[in-house]
Motif scaffolding. Sequence first.
Motif, PDB file in Angstrom:
ATOM      1  N   GLU A 107       3.894  -0.682   0.115  1.00 42.93           N
ATOM      2  CA  GLU A 107       4.685  -1.576   0.968  1.00 42.93           C
ATOM      3  C   GLU A 107       5.952  -0.823   1.378  1.00 42.93           C
ATOM      4  N   PHE A 149       3.230  -3.081   5.778  1.00 45.41           N
ATOM      5  CA  PHE A 149       2.016  -2.570   5.153  1.00 45.41           C
ATOM      6  C   PHE A 149       1.326  -1.646   6.154  1.00 45.41           C
ATOM      7  N   THR A 189       2.718  -2.211  -4.493  1.00 41.73           N
ATOM      8  CA  THR A 189       2.571  -3.661  -4.412  1.00 41.73           C
ATOM      9  C   THR A 189       1.118  -4.076  -4.630  1.00 41.73           C
TER      10      THR A 189
END
Length: 248
Positions: A107, A149, A189
């Motif tokens: 992320e 992302f 993440t």
Amino acid sequence: VEKLNAAQIREREPTLAPIFEHGYYVSNVGHTVEPMLLVKGLAKYFAQSGGVILQREVRYIEIGPEGPSRLITDGDDLDIDVLVIAAGAFSNRLTAGLGSPVPLEGERGYHVTIANAGIPLNMPVFANTYKFIATPMAPGIRIAGTAEFGGLDAEPNFARADVLATHAKWMFPAIDTSDVTTWSGLRPTLPDSLPVIGPSPVFGNLFFAFGHQHVGLTGGPRTGKLIADLVAGRAPNMDIRPFRADRF
């Protein structure tokens, strides 16, 4: 927390734009003024305590009868008795080949650091409107608060950082943004926002410690203690089952 009105906000941070009417002061909060110096200080203490720091690219992990036994690297190969994988957003590239694939994503976050800002800032200030935070640090005022992302290999889009510099002018009208540096990094993440901490479900000499998303600086020391206990054969003093690698 202490609720603040407009006058109280300006009393604490007089260089803020006079547009903020409501705020909260959170007293029990700390921050580091230079993360890199903090990491280097920890590394120095580790070395002074007898640890050895090697910088290697791990290209392959050999498996023996008990589990991982040898690291094939871009330098000298390393025989190992116990392996802890704590490679941040890139950890799945190692764990997947060891029987524990996890849905880990990088992320990406951005920040700008404004040196010679020309204004004082007494404490970190979070602006709810645009969801970013301004923090006084040794190199200057750091503005951060984005996420995207894009995978592990995508090039960063530094227009995202340029927007943060624009937000800084909105928040602090008198700030001088002529001396700005930008940075980008990948937060590790997972879909449930929990890290992976604990033993491998496959090999007895393998442990995982990664996936702390936005709170690595906060969660790192606690995770280190948990992993140290596990490697030493001590029972951790909390239930770590929610962080197991095979929960997905």
